[in-house]
Scaffold this active site. Structure first.
Site, PDB file in Angstrom:
ATOM      1  N   PRO A   2     -79.998  10.861 -10.722  1.00 29.30           N
ATOM      2  CA  PRO A   2     -80.500  11.746 -11.781  1.00 29.30           C
ATOM      3  C   PRO A   2     -79.755  11.546 -13.097  1.00 29.30           C
ATOM      4  CG  PRO A   2     -80.264  12.951  -9.734  1.00 29.30           C
ATOM      5  CD  PRO A   2     -79.660  11.598  -9.499  1.00 29.30           C
ATOM      6  N   GLU A   3     -80.506  11.523 -14.177  1.00 31.50           N
ATOM      7  CA  GLU A   3     -79.932  11.382 -15.504  1.00 31.50           C
ATOM      8  C   GLU A   3     -80.083  12.712 -16.243  1.00 31.50           C
ATOM      9  OE1 GLU A   3     -81.323   7.748 -17.397  1.00 31.50           O
ATOM     10  OE2 GLU A   3     -81.579   6.783 -15.445  1.00 31.50           O
ATOM     11  N   HIS A  95     -80.444  18.677   5.469  1.00 31.64           N
ATOM     12  CA  HIS A  95     -79.210  18.182   4.857  1.00 31.64           C
ATOM     13  C   HIS A  95     -78.526  19.264   4.012  1.00 31.64           C
ATOM     14  CE1 HIS A  95     -80.317  14.199   6.254  1.00 31.64           C
ATOM     15  NE2 HIS A  95     -81.501  14.343   5.690  1.00 31.64           N
ATOM     16  N   ARG A 115     -77.491  12.044   1.100  1.00 31.74           N
ATOM     17  CA  ARG A 115     -76.547  10.920   1.137  1.00 31.74           C
ATOM     18  C   ARG A 115     -75.106  11.341   0.905  1.00 31.74           C
ATOM     19  NH1 ARG A 115     -80.210   6.551  -2.362  1.00 31.74           N
ATOM     20  NH2 ARG A 115     -81.997   6.543  -0.940  1.00 31.74           N
ATOM     21  N   ARG A 157     -67.930  -1.067 -31.084  1.00 31.03           N
ATOM     22  CA  ARG A 157     -67.795  -1.645 -29.753  1.00 31.03           C
ATOM     23  C   ARG A 157     -68.146  -3.131 -29.783  1.00 31.03           C
ATOM     24  NH1 ARG A 157     -67.451   2.518 -25.718  1.00 31.03           N
ATOM     25  NH2 ARG A 157     -66.623   4.278 -26.903  1.00 31.03           N
TER      26      ARG A 157
END
Length: 287
Positions: A2-3, A95, A115, A157
């Site tokens: 997820p973002e 879960h 997970r 950068r």
């Protein structure tokens, strides 16, 4: 994983259901779910019992719930974590890892994680901003985010532009999906050197990042499977609006050229060969 749009969707849902509620008790059903809380599961449950949730906030991909005790609950969804609001009588999920019960006997808050890469912890004194996530940069949706400072830092950068977008100390919340989508809109290949970007180009790219994130939030995020859902167990729908991500071999929605897939940091990058030409000197990766 997820973002920002997915985590923000969860934050908004939680805010409607948990603010102002007092925690009656916490049950830790799997130790890995609280492994970042080094004092252990029993301590995690003890310090939360009786505390009232004051707010639900987000920094990048992390959530935190400030408490009236001055502490905060930090949450990270990992690859499959879900924060669900469920009636107490609802059957336990397969879960289910952590259960929060509230003094009002209303819906429980359940942390479900297939997970077990996600997790919860308590930050002592972290109600304002937990020290554990203070190093993470603000995201483009934050009202205190500085566009000018970001553009300057990006151009300083010496790296590739996609790598920079994924750097959570420079810009938080953006992952593989939304980086590819923003780069497509900006007509930039992910291998473009950051120090070769002009200031206007850097600001345009940021604008596309913000637009993509905002549109995805409105659609509830992107769901490719049942692992990401909101607090009501519903999927997001932004996958229908993706222009490049996951569309290898399909025609570009802008020019019709087949979308290419390239290997990137043990993942995949998607772009249009015509709209996003690879910069000269960039390493050619076999599709």
């Amino acid at each position: 994983m997820p973002e920002l749009p997915e985590v923000e969707t969860v934050r908004q849902g939680l805010a409607q259901w948990v603010i102002g509620r007092r925690i009656a008790g916490v049950q830790v059903l799997h130790p890995r779910a609280v492994r970042r809380h080094t004092a252990g599961g029993a301590h995690f449950a003890d310090v939360l019992a009786g505390a009232t949730i004051l707010d639900v906030r987000r920094r990048g991909k992390y959530l935190w719930l400030p408490l009236d005790s001055g502490d905060a609950v930090i949450g990270h969804l990992g690859m499959s974590g879900q924060l669900l609001l469920q009636p107490a009588e609802a059957p336990d999920e397969t879960h289910l890892r952590v259960r929060f019960r509230f003094a009002d006997d209303g819906p429980e808050l359940r942390f479900v994680d297939q997970r077990t890469f996600g997790g919860l912890s308590v930050s002592e004194g972290g109600a304002e901003l937990p020290a554990e996530i203070a190093h993470i940069a603000r995201d483009p949706m934050d009202p205190e985010f500085s566009d000018v400072d970001f553009a300057a830092a990006l151009r300083r950068r010496r790296t590739e532009v996609k790598r920079a977008l994924l750097d959570q100390t420079l810009l938080s919340g953006v992952g593989n999906i939304y980086a590819d989508e923003a780069l497509w809109r900006a007509r930039l290949h992910g291998a473009r050197p950051t120090d070769a970007l002009t200031r206007p180009a850097a600001l345009r790219l940021l604008g596309h990042v913000r637009d993509v994130l905002g549109e995805a939030i409105k659609e509830g995020g992107t769901s490719f499977d049942a692992l990401y859902v909101n607090v009501n167990g519903e999927s997001g729908y932004f996958d229908r609006a993706l222009n490049v991500y996951g569309r290898a071999g399909q025609p570009c929605r802008r020019c019709g050229t087949p979308i290419r897939r390239e290997s990137f940091m043990n993942r995949s990058s998607f772009s249009c060969p015509r709209c996003q030409p690879r910069p000269r000197g960039a390493l050619r990766v076999r599709p």
